[in-house]
Motif scaffolding. Structure first.
Motif, PDB file in Angstrom:
ATOM      1  N   ARG A  99       0.808  -1.381  -0.008  1.00 15.82           N
ATOM      2  CA  ARG A  99      -0.045  -0.083   0.103  1.00 15.82           C
ATOM      3  C   ARG A  99       1.019   1.435  -0.071  1.00 15.82           C
ATOM      4  O   ARG A  99       0.530   2.322  -0.578  1.00 15.82           O
TER       5      ARG A  99
ATOM      6  N   LEU B 146       1.327   2.820  -3.074  1.00 13.50           N
ATOM      7  CA  LEU B 146       0.139   3.590  -3.768  1.00 13.50           C
ATOM      8  C   LEU B 146       0.041   4.992  -3.226  1.00 13.50           C
ATOM      9  O   LEU B 146      -0.248   6.032  -3.810  1.00 13.50           O
TER      10      LEU B 146
ATOM     11  N   ALA C  44       2.324   7.300  -4.924  1.00 12.23           N
ATOM     12  CA  ALA C  44       1.868   7.584  -6.522  1.00 12.23           C
ATOM     13  C   ALA C  44       1.295   8.477  -6.573  1.00 12.23           C
ATOM     14  O   ALA C  44       0.382   8.927  -7.586  1.00 12.23           O
TER      15      ALA C  44
ATOM     16  N   GLU D 121       3.786   7.271  -9.557  1.00 12.38           N
ATOM     17  CA  GLU D 121       3.191   6.666 -10.464  1.00 12.38           C
ATOM     18  C   GLU D 121       3.869   5.723 -11.477  1.00 12.38           C
ATOM     19  O   GLU D 121       3.492   4.604 -11.636  1.00 12.38           O
TER      20      GLU D 121
ATOM     21  N   TYR E 199       5.047   2.752  -9.306  1.00 11.09           N
ATOM     22  CA  TYR E 199       4.006   1.759  -9.323  1.00 11.09           C
ATOM     23  C   TYR E 199       3.951   0.917 -10.291  1.00 11.09           C
ATOM     24  O   TYR E 199       3.834  -0.167 -10.214  1.00 11.09           O
TER      25      TYR E 199
ATOM     26  N   ALA F 184      -3.713  -4.971  -5.949  1.00 10.37           N
ATOM     27  CA  ALA F 184      -3.417  -3.676  -5.580  1.00 10.37           C
ATOM     28  C   ALA F 184      -4.053  -3.588  -4.369  1.00 10.37           C
ATOM     29  O   ALA F 184      -5.082  -3.749  -4.117  1.00 10.37           O
TER      30      ALA F 184
ATOM     31  N   ILE G  22      -6.555   0.244  -1.865  1.00 11.94           N
ATOM     32  CA  ILE G  22      -7.329   1.341  -2.463  1.00 11.94           C
ATOM     33  C   ILE G  22      -8.427   2.142  -1.584  1.00 11.94           C
ATOM     34  O   ILE G  22      -9.565   1.273  -1.227  1.00 11.94           O
TER      35      ILE G  22
ATOM     36  N   GLN H  62      -7.476   6.705  -6.690  1.00 12.31           N
ATOM     37  CA  GLN H  62      -6.627   5.709  -6.567  1.00 12.31           C
ATOM     38  C   GLN H  62      -7.211   4.495  -7.414  1.00 12.31           C
ATOM     39  O   GLN H  62      -6.235   3.979  -8.290  1.00 12.31           O
TER      40      GLN H  62
ATOM     41  N   ILE I 143      -5.410   2.939 -10.555  1.00 14.63           N
ATOM     42  CA  ILE I 143      -4.941   1.347 -10.618  1.00 14.63           C
ATOM     43  C   ILE I 143      -5.324   0.805 -11.783  1.00 14.63           C
ATOM     44  O   ILE I 143      -4.577  -0.286 -12.294  1.00 14.63           O
TER      45      ILE I 143
ATOM     46  N   CYS J  96      -2.720   0.465 -14.486  1.00 14.69           N
ATOM     47  CA  CYS J  96      -1.308  -0.165 -14.171  1.00 14.69           C
ATOM     48  C   CYS J  96      -1.368  -1.661 -14.466  1.00 14.69           C
ATOM     49  O   CYS J  96      -0.398  -2.252 -14.327  1.00 14.69           O
TER      50      CYS J  96
END
Length: 117
Positions: free
Chosen positions: A49, A52, A55, A61, A64, A80, A83, A88, A92, A95
């Protein structure tokens, strides 16, 4: 256990032969590092986490996305963690992760309550 790589690899392989999948938790922090991803047969990687949270900048970013790509290169499902906001979640989705979890979707609850939903 981490010091005996051959033994650990064999144990993990034996567990997987029984149909059990193995996940690396908190990838990107502490002991859950890139070399372990290469040395051991993980099925799933849960991105820490903290990555994130970092990010929030362009550099964060990119890091990640790179970490998610490392998991993909190792042929692992990517999860992930953490969140908590729509922003977020939107990030995600760009990604290449396979699964998401976090308070944005639900807080921890007893199984009985979950099965009623």
């Amino acid at each position: 256990m981490l010091s005996d790589k051959l033994y650990l690899n064999q144990v993990m392989t034996d567990i997987q032969a029984q149909g059990i999948t193995i996940a690396m938790d908190d990838f990107g922090s502490g002991y859950a590092s890139f070399p372990h991803l290469l040395k051991y047969p993980f099925d799933k990687v849960k991105i820490d986490r903290s990555l994130l949270l970092d990010a929030s900048s362009r550099k964060g970013e990119e890091v990640y996305r790179l970490v998610a790509q490392l998991g993909q290169i190792a042929h692992c499902k990517i999860v992930a963690e953490g969140i908590e906001t729509q922003e977020q979640f939107d990030f995600i989705k760009t990604c290449g992760v396979d699964l998401v979890q976090g308070y944005y979707f639900a807080k921890p609850m007893p199984l009985e309550r979950l099965s009623r939903s």
